[in-house]
Structures are given as structure tokens and as C-alpha cells.
Design a protein around this motif. Structure first.
Motif, PDB file in Angstrom:
ATOM      1  N   ASP A 114     -50.947 -19.633 -18.209  1.00  0.00           N
ATOM      2  CA  ASP A 114     -50.048 -20.783 -18.289  1.00  0.00           C
ATOM      3  C   ASP A 114     -50.288 -21.740 -17.125  1.00  0.00           C
ATOM      4  N   LEU A 115     -51.564 -21.851 -16.738  1.00  0.00           N
ATOM      5  CA  LEU A 115     -51.967 -22.696 -15.615  1.00  0.00           C
ATOM      6  C   LEU A 115     -52.840 -23.861 -16.050  1.00  0.00           C
ATOM      7  N   ASN A 116     -52.826 -24.175 -17.334  1.00  0.00           N
ATOM      8  CA  ASN A 116     -53.560 -25.360 -17.762  1.00  0.00           C
ATOM      9  C   ASN A 116     -52.798 -26.605 -17.322  1.00  0.00           C
ATOM     10  N   THR A 117     -53.508 -27.716 -17.295  1.00  0.00           N
ATOM     11  CA  THR A 117     -52.928 -29.023 -17.024  1.00  0.00           C
ATOM     12  C   THR A 117     -53.342 -29.928 -18.180  1.00  0.00           C
ATOM     13  N   PRO A 118     -52.780 -31.127 -18.280  1.00  0.00           N
ATOM     14  CA  PRO A 118     -53.235 -32.016 -19.349  1.00  0.00           C
ATOM     15  C   PRO A 118     -54.740 -32.283 -19.303  1.00  0.00           C
ATOM     16  N   GLU A 119     -55.329 -32.188 -18.116  1.00  0.00           N
ATOM     17  CA  GLU A 119     -56.771 -32.419 -17.982  1.00  0.00           C
ATOM     18  C   GLU A 119     -57.609 -31.234 -18.428  1.00  0.00           C
ATOM     19  N   THR A 120     -57.041 -30.015 -18.378  1.00  0.00           N
ATOM     20  CA  THR A 120     -57.834 -28.834 -18.720  1.00  0.00           C
ATOM     21  C   THR A 120     -57.471 -28.224 -20.068  1.00  0.00           C
ATOM     22  N   SER A 121     -56.301 -28.576 -20.600  1.00  0.00           N
ATOM     23  CA  SER A 121     -55.849 -27.963 -21.851  1.00  0.00           C
ATOM     24  C   SER A 121     -56.646 -28.470 -23.040  1.00  0.00           C
ATOM     25  N   ARG A 122     -57.075 -27.544 -23.882  1.00  0.00           N
ATOM     26  CA  ARG A 122     -57.754 -27.924 -25.121  1.00  0.00           C
ATOM     27  C   ARG A 122     -56.778 -28.031 -26.282  1.00  0.00           C
ATOM     28  N   SER A 123     -55.605 -27.430 -26.137  1.00  0.00           N
ATOM     29  CA  SER A 123     -54.622 -27.424 -27.228  1.00  0.00           C
ATOM     30  C   SER A 123     -53.519 -28.452 -27.037  1.00  0.00           C
ATOM     31  N   GLY A 124     -53.264 -28.847 -25.791  1.00  0.00           N
ATOM     32  CA  GLY A 124     -52.137 -29.721 -25.504  1.00  0.00           C
ATOM     33  C   GLY A 124     -50.796 -29.011 -25.552  1.00  0.00           C
ATOM     34  N   PHE A 125     -50.820 -27.688 -25.628  1.00  0.00           N
ATOM     35  CA  PHE A 125     -49.607 -26.876 -25.733  1.00  0.00           C
ATOM     36  C   PHE A 125     -48.903 -26.849 -24.376  1.00  0.00           C
ATOM     37  N   LEU A 126     -47.716 -27.430 -24.291  1.00  0.00           N
ATOM     38  CA  LEU A 126     -47.012 -27.556 -23.022  1.00  0.00           C
ATOM     39  C   LEU A 126     -46.692 -26.202 -22.405  1.00  0.00           C
ATOM     40  N   ASP A 127     -46.373 -25.208 -23.219  1.00  0.00           N
ATOM     41  CA  ASP A 127     -46.092 -23.870 -22.692  1.00  0.00           C
ATOM     42  C   ASP A 127     -47.253 -23.316 -21.883  1.00  0.00           C
ATOM     43  N   GLY A 128     -48.465 -23.687 -22.271  1.00  0.00           N
ATOM     44  CA  GLY A 128     -49.649 -23.233 -21.548  1.00  0.00           C
ATOM     45  C   GLY A 128     -49.809 -23.899 -20.194  1.00  0.00           C
ATOM     46  N   MET A 129     -48.863 -24.774 -19.843  1.00  0.00           N
ATOM     47  CA  MET A 129     -48.878 -25.462 -18.548  1.00  0.00           C
ATOM     48  C   MET A 129     -47.684 -25.072 -17.684  1.00  0.00           C
ATOM     49  N   ALA A 130     -46.851 -24.165 -18.147  1.00  0.00           N
ATOM     50  CA  ALA A 130     -45.567 -23.894 -17.495  1.00  0.00           C
ATOM     51  C   ALA A 130     -45.707 -23.474 -16.035  1.00  0.00           C
ATOM     52  N   LEU A 131     -46.611 -22.551 -15.735  1.00  0.00           N
ATOM     53  CA  LEU A 131     -46.767 -22.112 -14.349  1.00  0.00           C
ATOM     54  C   LEU A 131     -47.430 -23.203 -13.510  1.00  0.00           C
ATOM     55  N   ALA A 132     -48.306 -23.985 -14.116  1.00  0.00           N
ATOM     56  CA  ALA A 132     -48.909 -25.115 -13.400  1.00  0.00           C
ATOM     57  C   ALA A 132     -47.837 -26.149 -13.047  1.00  0.00           C
ATOM     58  N   ILE A 133     -46.879 -26.364 -13.935  1.00  0.00           N
ATOM     59  CA  ILE A 133     -45.778 -27.298 -13.646  1.00  0.00           C
ATOM     60  C   ILE A 133     -44.937 -26.764 -12.495  1.00  0.00           C
ATOM     61  N   LEU A 134     -44.582 -25.484 -12.551  1.00  0.00           N
ATOM     62  CA  LEU A 134     -43.753 -24.892 -11.494  1.00  0.00           C
ATOM     63  C   LEU A 134     -44.396 -24.999 -10.125  1.00  0.00           C
ATOM     64  N   THR A 135     -45.720 -24.897 -10.072  1.00  0.00           N
ATOM     65  CA  THR A 135     -46.420 -24.901  -8.784  1.00  0.00           C
ATOM     66  C   THR A 135     -46.947 -26.284  -8.407  1.00  0.00           C
ATOM     67  N   GLY A 136     -46.539 -27.314  -9.151  1.00  0.00           N
ATOM     68  CA  GLY A 136     -46.837 -28.676  -8.755  1.00  0.00           C
ATOM     69  C   GLY A 136     -48.191 -29.223  -9.143  1.00  0.00           C
ATOM     70  N   HIS A 137     -48.845 -28.608 -10.134  1.00  0.00           N
ATOM     71  CA  HIS A 137     -50.187 -29.046 -10.510  1.00  0.00           C
ATOM     72  C   HIS A 137     -50.204 -30.079 -11.637  1.00  0.00           C
ATOM     73  N   CYS A 138     -49.076 -30.312 -12.284  1.00  0.00           N
ATOM     74  CA  CYS A 138     -49.041 -31.329 -13.335  1.00  0.00           C
ATOM     75  C   CYS A 138     -47.598 -31.699 -13.652  1.00  0.00           C
ATOM     76  N   TRP A 139     -47.445 -32.793 -14.367  1.00  0.00           N
ATOM     77  CA  TRP A 139     -46.147 -33.310 -14.782  1.00  0.00           C
ATOM     78  C   TRP A 139     -45.190 -33.433 -13.600  1.00  0.00           C
ATOM     79  N   ALA A 140     -45.717 -33.835 -12.446  1.00  0.00           N
ATOM     80  CA  ALA A 140     -44.928 -33.855 -11.204  1.00  0.00           C
ATOM     81  C   ALA A 140     -43.686 -34.737 -11.276  1.00  0.00           C
ATOM     82  N   PRO A 141     -43.741 -35.968 -11.799  1.00  0.00           N
ATOM     83  CA  PRO A 141     -42.511 -36.771 -11.829  1.00  0.00           C
ATOM     84  C   PRO A 141     -41.403 -36.126 -12.664  1.00  0.00           C
ATOM     85  N   MET A 142     -41.772 -35.532 -13.801  1.00  0.00           N
ATOM     86  CA  MET A 142     -40.752 -34.891 -14.635  1.00  0.00           C
ATOM     87  C   MET A 142     -40.263 -33.599 -13.988  1.00  0.00           C
TER      88      MET A 142
END
Length: 198
Positions: A114-142
């Protein structure tokens, strides 16, 4: 013990779809009665997305996370144990946000990073970015609308991940997140749990 069950029955912003059907299935199966029979006081709440426009995955996920954060905080302030019944990994955003003032330690147990970002995700599945969001790697303003600051990488233990995309592997290699591979976790826990343990 006072237990506050908080159900978030959503997957990809769709209520009751796929994994989003899980929280209410647990409630229908008698979870509340099971806990009460063991002497616990149980309150249950279902988090709903607002009906103020079309549901979109990203917006709805963050709105649900904010609502979940507020409910977990309220439960904790009342001295209850907040138990989140969730249909997706993104619900962790709201759960951890409720604890953020205490600089929480996060143990992320998942076959995926769950450490993908919009730049690395092939599916665009937001759940696959959840840990990346928590640790500040993407979707920072939100994410800033939920968390006062990202969770420190050295406060995160990723356990059991065995299906990591190339972008996730690169992020992990450059981060302070500690990875405990599935095989290592299995070896460490061998004999510490059996299906018939009570």
C-alpha cells in the motif's frame, strides 16, 4: 469494557460493494451480541458518506476518513475501545489520524505494501496508496486536512508484505519503514497461535 464498534462499509467510495460489504456482514452475524455475552458494553455506529454530490473515490475516501477520525476520537474521549470495522485499507487514514497527536506507531499487516503513489500506481486504486499517504509520500494537501503531520517512517512496521510493485520496492529502499517479510513473520509466529486456541 466499553467497546465502540465503528463500521465503514465502503470500498472505492461505493457502499456495500466488494470488501465494503464486510463490516455490516460482521454486524449481521451477531458480533454485538457475542461481545455483550462476554460482559462488554457495546455501542455501534455506521459511518456514512454525505449525500451532497456525486461520490468520487478520492473525495469520498477523505471525507469518510475525516468522519471516522472524529468518531474514534469521541470514543476514546469517552474511555471506550474503538474497534473499526472497515471495508478498505484507506480507513486506516481516519483511524491513525485520531491518534496522530500521540505520534502513533503503526504496524501495517498486509500482503501488499500500500505504498504506491499516483506516479507509481498502475491501477489507480487509492487503497494501494494508503500507507504512502500516511507517511507523506502522496496526496499531501488532502492528508493535511486529516493529519497534523505525516506518520514518521521509523514509526512504521510493514509486516507480511509479499506482493510489492517496483515503485513500492524503490520507496521502501529509500525509507526508514521496516519490512518484515511474510516468511520471517510466519517463522517468528510458528507455534504462537493455533486455530483452536481460546
Amino acid at each position: 469494557m466499553n467497546i465502540h464498534l465503528i463500521a465503514v462499509p465502503y470500498d472505492s467510495a461505493v457502499r456495500g460493494w466488494r470488501m465494503g460489504a464486510g463490516p455490516e456482514a460482521l454486524l449481521r452475524s451477531g458480533l454485538e451480541d457475542h461481545l455483550r455475552a462476554r460482559g462488554h458494553h457495546v455501542a455501534t455506529e455506521i459511518v456514512e458518506a454525505p449525500d451532497d454530490g456525486p461520490a468520487t473515490e478520492i473525495r469520498t475516501a477523505f471525507v469518510l476518513a475525516a468522519a471516522l477520525r472524529d468518531r474514534v476520537r469521541t470514543a476514546r474521549e469517552a474511555g471506550a475501545l474503538a474497534v473499526v470495522l472497515a471495508g478498505n485499507c484507506g480507513s486506516a487514514l481516519g483511524t491513525v489520524a485520531a491518534l496522530a497527536e500521540d505520534e502513533p506507531l503503526v504496524v501495517w499487516m498486509d500482503a501488499h505494501g500500500d505504498l504506491n503513489t499516483p506516479e507509481t500506481s498502475r491501477s489507480g486504486f487509492l487503497d494501494g496508496m494508503a500507507l504512502a499517504i500516511l507517511t507523506g509520500h502522496c496526496w499531501a494537501p488532502m492528508a493535511a486536512s486529516l493529519l497534523p503531520r505525516p506518520v514518521a517512517e521509523d514509526h512504521v512496521l510493514l509486516v507480511g508484505a509479499r506482493d510489492l510493485d517496483a515503485g513500492e520496492q524503490a520507496l521502501l529502499a529509500d525509507s526508514a519503514i521496516r519490512l518484515v517479510h511474510a516468511d520471517a513473520a510466519r517463522a517468528e509466529c510458528r507455534g504462537c497461535w493455533t486455530p483452536h486456541a481460546r
